[in-house]
Design a protein around this motif. Sequence first.
Motif, PDB file in Angstrom:
ATOM      1  N   THR A  23     -26.663 -17.807  41.744  1.00  0.00           N
ATOM      2  CA  THR A  23     -27.372 -16.546  41.509  1.00  0.00           C
ATOM      3  C   THR A  23     -26.637 -15.702  40.460  1.00  0.00           C
ATOM      4  N   ALA A  24     -27.397 -14.833  39.821  1.00  0.00           N
ATOM      5  CA  ALA A  24     -26.820 -13.986  38.783  1.00  0.00           C
ATOM      6  C   ALA A  24     -27.313 -12.553  38.939  1.00  0.00           C
ATOM      7  N   GLN A  25     -26.448 -11.611  38.599  1.00  0.00           N
ATOM      8  CA  GLN A  25     -26.826 -10.198  38.573  1.00  0.00           C
ATOM      9  C   GLN A  25     -26.467  -9.636  37.210  1.00  0.00           C
ATOM     10  N   LEU A  26     -27.324  -8.755  36.715  1.00  0.00           N
ATOM     11  CA  LEU A  26     -27.033  -8.102  35.446  1.00  0.00           C
ATOM     12  C   LEU A  26     -26.475  -6.717  35.755  1.00  0.00           C
ATOM     13  N   HIS A  27     -25.219  -6.512  35.403  1.00  0.00           N
ATOM     14  CA  HIS A  27     -24.589  -5.222  35.678  1.00  0.00           C
ATOM     15  C   HIS A  27     -24.634  -4.355  34.424  1.00  0.00           C
ATOM     16  N   ILE A  28     -25.231  -3.197  34.538  1.00  0.00           N
ATOM     17  CA  ILE A  28     -25.301  -2.282  33.401  1.00  0.00           C
ATOM     18  C   ILE A  28     -24.189  -1.250  33.566  1.00  0.00           C
ATOM     19  N   GLU A  29     -23.301  -1.182  32.574  1.00  0.00           N
ATOM     20  CA  GLU A  29     -22.064  -0.411  32.728  1.00  0.00           C
ATOM     21  C   GLU A  29     -22.019   0.852  31.871  1.00  0.00           C
ATOM     22  N   GLU A  30     -23.121   1.159  31.208  1.00  0.00           N
ATOM     23  CA  GLU A  30     -23.149   2.308  30.297  1.00  0.00           C
ATOM     24  C   GLU A  30     -22.963   3.620  31.072  1.00  0.00           C
ATOM     25  N   GLY A  31     -22.271   4.590  30.481  1.00  0.00           N
ATOM     26  CA  GLY A  31     -22.126   5.897  31.118  1.00  0.00           C
ATOM     27  C   GLY A  31     -23.464   6.630  31.171  1.00  0.00           C
ATOM     28  N   GLU A  32     -23.676   7.398  32.230  1.00  0.00           N
ATOM     29  CA  GLU A  32     -24.941   8.112  32.405  1.00  0.00           C
ATOM     30  C   GLU A  32     -24.957   9.352  31.512  1.00  0.00           C
ATOM     31  N   ARG A  33     -25.970   9.485  30.674  1.00  0.00           N
ATOM     32  CA  ARG A  33     -26.038  10.658  29.793  1.00  0.00           C
ATOM     33  C   ARG A  33     -26.992  11.725  30.338  1.00  0.00           C
ATOM     34  N   LEU A  34     -27.926  11.306  31.193  1.00  0.00           N
ATOM     35  CA  LEU A  34     -28.775  12.240  31.944  1.00  0.00           C
ATOM     36  C   LEU A  34     -29.711  13.068  31.060  1.00  0.00           C
ATOM     37  N   PHE A  35     -30.362  12.413  30.130  1.00  0.00           N
ATOM     38  CA  PHE A  35     -31.290  13.111  29.233  1.00  0.00           C
ATOM     39  C   PHE A  35     -32.403  13.833  29.981  1.00  0.00           C
ATOM     40  N   LYS A  43     -36.806  24.619  24.972  1.00  0.00           N
ATOM     41  CA  LYS A  43     -38.113  24.768  24.338  1.00  0.00           C
ATOM     42  C   LYS A  43     -38.613  23.399  23.904  1.00  0.00           C
ATOM     43  N   TYR A  44     -39.962  23.290  23.823  1.00  0.00           N
ATOM     44  CA  TYR A  44     -40.546  21.982  23.510  1.00  0.00           C
ATOM     45  C   TYR A  44     -40.019  21.387  22.204  1.00  0.00           C
ATOM     46  N   GLU A  45     -39.741  22.242  21.178  1.00  0.00           N
ATOM     47  CA  GLU A  45     -39.307  21.654  19.895  1.00  0.00           C
ATOM     48  C   GLU A  45     -37.888  21.095  19.968  1.00  0.00           C
ATOM     49  N   ASP A  46     -37.083  21.632  20.897  1.00  0.00           N
ATOM     50  CA  ASP A  46     -35.758  21.041  21.110  1.00  0.00           C
ATOM     51  C   ASP A  46     -35.877  19.692  21.827  1.00  0.00           C
ATOM     52  N   VAL A  47     -36.902  19.572  22.684  1.00  0.00           N
ATOM     53  CA  VAL A  47     -37.029  18.346  23.489  1.00  0.00           C
ATOM     54  C   VAL A  47     -37.253  17.135  22.586  1.00  0.00           C
ATOM     55  N   HIS A  48     -38.137  17.281  21.564  1.00  0.00           N
ATOM     56  CA  HIS A  48     -38.342  16.097  20.713  1.00  0.00           C
ATOM     57  C   HIS A  48     -37.259  15.954  19.651  1.00  0.00           C
ATOM     58  N   PHE A  49     -36.374  16.923  19.560  1.00  0.00           N
ATOM     59  CA  PHE A  49     -35.153  16.734  18.758  1.00  0.00           C
ATOM     60  C   PHE A  49     -34.116  15.959  19.573  1.00  0.00           C
ATOM     61  N   ILE A  50     -34.075  16.233  20.873  1.00  0.00           N
ATOM     62  CA  ILE A  50     -33.040  15.652  21.735  1.00  0.00           C
ATOM     63  C   ILE A  50     -33.348  14.204  22.142  1.00  0.00           C
TER      64      ILE A  50
ATOM     65  N   SER B 115     -21.282  12.637  15.708  1.00  0.00           N
ATOM     66  CA  SER B 115     -21.154  13.853  16.518  1.00  0.00           C
ATOM     67  C   SER B 115     -20.647  13.600  17.931  1.00  0.00           C
ATOM     68  N   CYS B 116     -21.083  12.494  18.574  1.00  0.00           N
ATOM     69  CA  CYS B 116     -20.668  12.266  19.962  1.00  0.00           C
ATOM     70  C   CYS B 116     -19.153  12.105  20.042  1.00  0.00           C
ATOM     71  N   ALA B 117     -18.569  11.322  19.120  1.00  0.00           N
ATOM     72  CA  ALA B 117     -17.116  11.122  19.131  1.00  0.00           C
ATOM     73  C   ALA B 117     -16.386  12.377  18.652  1.00  0.00           C
ATOM     74  N   CYS B 118     -16.997  13.127  17.728  1.00  0.00           N
ATOM     75  CA  CYS B 118     -16.326  14.312  17.169  1.00  0.00           C
ATOM     76  C   CYS B 118     -16.358  15.500  18.124  1.00  0.00           C
ATOM     77  N   VAL B 119     -17.540  15.793  18.675  1.00  0.00           N
ATOM     78  CA  VAL B 119     -17.667  17.012  19.488  1.00  0.00           C
ATOM     79  C   VAL B 119     -18.315  16.789  20.862  1.00  0.00           C
ATOM     80  N   GLY B 120     -18.709  15.550  21.152  1.00  0.00           N
ATOM     81  CA  GLY B 120     -19.406  15.289  22.423  1.00  0.00           C
ATOM     82  C   GLY B 120     -20.901  15.135  22.223  1.00  0.00           C
ATOM     83  N   GLY B 121     -21.433  15.776  21.176  1.00  0.00           N
ATOM     84  CA  GLY B 121     -22.835  15.594  20.793  1.00  0.00           C
ATOM     85  C   GLY B 121     -23.844  15.986  21.854  1.00  0.00           C
ATOM     86  N   VAL B 122     -25.052  15.466  21.707  1.00  0.00           N
ATOM     87  CA  VAL B 122     -26.156  15.809  22.620  1.00  0.00           C
ATOM     88  C   VAL B 122     -25.809  15.533  24.089  1.00  0.00           C
TER      89      VAL B 122
END
Lengths: 398, 276
Positions: A23-35, A43-50, B115-122
Amino acid sequence: MVADYIAKIEGHGRIDVDFSAGTAQLHIEEGERLFEGIVVGRKYEDVHFITPRICGVCPTAHNMATIRAIESAFGVVPTPEAIALRKAMISAQIVQSHTLHLFFLALPDFLGIDSGTELMKKNPKLLKKILAMKGMCDTILRGIGGREVHPTTTIVGGFTKFPEFHSAEELIDLARRTVPIAEELMEVATKAVGDFAPFHRPTTHLALEDYYGNSKVYTSEPASFDPRDYQENFKENVKMYSSAKYGVRNNKGFLVGALSRRILAGKRNVTGNTFENNIAQGEEIFEFTQEIEKQLALAVSTGLKKGEEKVSFVPREGVGVGAIEAPRGTLYNTLWFDSEGVCTKADIVTPTAQNLTNVEEDANALLAQNRGKDEAELKRLLEMLVRAYDPCITCSVH
Amino acid sequence: MRSKSKGGKGRAKKALGKVRPKSLDGGPADLRPTVAIYDLTDCEGCELAFVPIVEKVVRGAKIVEWRLGQERKIPLKDGEKIAVSFVEGSPMTLEDRELMKDLRERSAVIVSFGSCACVGGVPSLADRELREKFMALVYSPEYKPKSDIPAEPLDRTIKVDYYLHGCPVLPETVEWFLEQVLIGKKPDKFGGYPVCLACKEKENNCLLLEGKPCLGPVSAGNCGAPCPTFGKICYGCTGKVKGANIPQMRQELIKILGSEKAADEHMRIFLKDWKQ
């Protein structure tokens, strides 16, 4: 020492194999950024920038899905020329991402090299074509979107600015000239993968019929559903060993992406061989390069008049769903807004997260169908399998 | 005069010859300086800046480690250090921080890349307190996060020699930087002129005068102002320009956006230390 992540995939993950149990498992190790938390209170215009910052490989897709969700919440419909330009951008994003993935991440496995950069010595002509393909997409995305990575012109209601008429015509010409290269790259991918099929396992495929999202989501079952109802049609499960969630439909894995799109469009047969995803990506490079030309021509035929860039609107309280076909499959955004246009809640479902259960089910099938092979060879096949999916772990953990 | 300039060129060519052999073959003749590229938690968009210039990079430097691009790590001679290591993203996991400490020891120059490495970024918009709240929102109560700290600049973990700001960093910037550092120059830090200068050069209308929030006056202009050129507001991803008057900028934004909170929200994406 630092543990071995799978190389040549976007983001950080590893495959954990229990060879005695098979059996195999795929472990995802990326840090959580919580977008989904970060956008709340903005504001809505920041949301599509982010949201494009979720993934630098498919930022246009995230940007578009978010804008579509906001427009759905506010009841905004852009002009036909703005929609044509957006479609050209999504198409360029698909071609760009597929080109990078195929030739720098997946195909080296098949071409017997470790890195795409080795092509500079071994096949400089092919590398030139790959870079020309990527360069075409960069020019299109920069020409319409203002920048190759993280677009700047795209806004709710349309665009801040249209490309100049004459430069839009140059973009059409560029796309047209790149079509033969796209066809060649498709052939390279098809030939490289060939009939490589270390295992077979049928699964359920899901894709929007219209990549801009004005259609139902079709499945390889008889069922189809409105993209706004995605939460009732599949779930995302939290796994204790992974920072990404795993998509399940009827308690089983399912597949989204190039192969599913081609199968549901009747352009490929169901064979149960996931490695065909790389052939499907090659075919999409060819198909979507032509689509760029078509959509640009449509936009130019309207004259790209000043004043048509965006429609005006007033933010209103409500919820909207935006769904589009990103390079790796259907990308969903659900966004809630208050009457000021400030985001109060967000749900973002990425294609790679939807695919993860299917990756594990495939990995187990691969192990079961290749008993007797030595561990190193199985490990190599499993890593190739993961790469064939073109997983974007960065996207899956957002 | 003429012969002097000719001699200068010859010398430059000779100097370049040392680091840029014509042959691409490896082996003992390969004197290319070594480069490593690492990505931590981030979007990987800055790394893509290497792709359009990959032929030039490979001609001038040997990429010894690049997880995204190659599986194999090219071993160095005993005691030899990697000439330049680019690090993209924020070290949010213990594993990442160990990896960085190891890379620091093995590298002559470390570059905070983007930016993420420089200041932490978004991603750094979610601070420690918010992260707990968001984590419960996004995952289940039993879930144990992989990351143990919020997104932070790389220089909180290791010493950094250069900072290349940008969300994303542009290929032109990478090319210029690599050229400088590989021929032994010390690339000047960016930030000598503001986005406004790039805007004027492109004959853009001033967004601030149009009543739109723009951080151009306090942000480094090496990006060439792609956002204002297309009518999009500037969030200042290129980092602070020399002599930036942040408090005054904030006052202007409060006037435009109507509240201190709105101004701070706009500024805090990339300008991390403005409350000085």
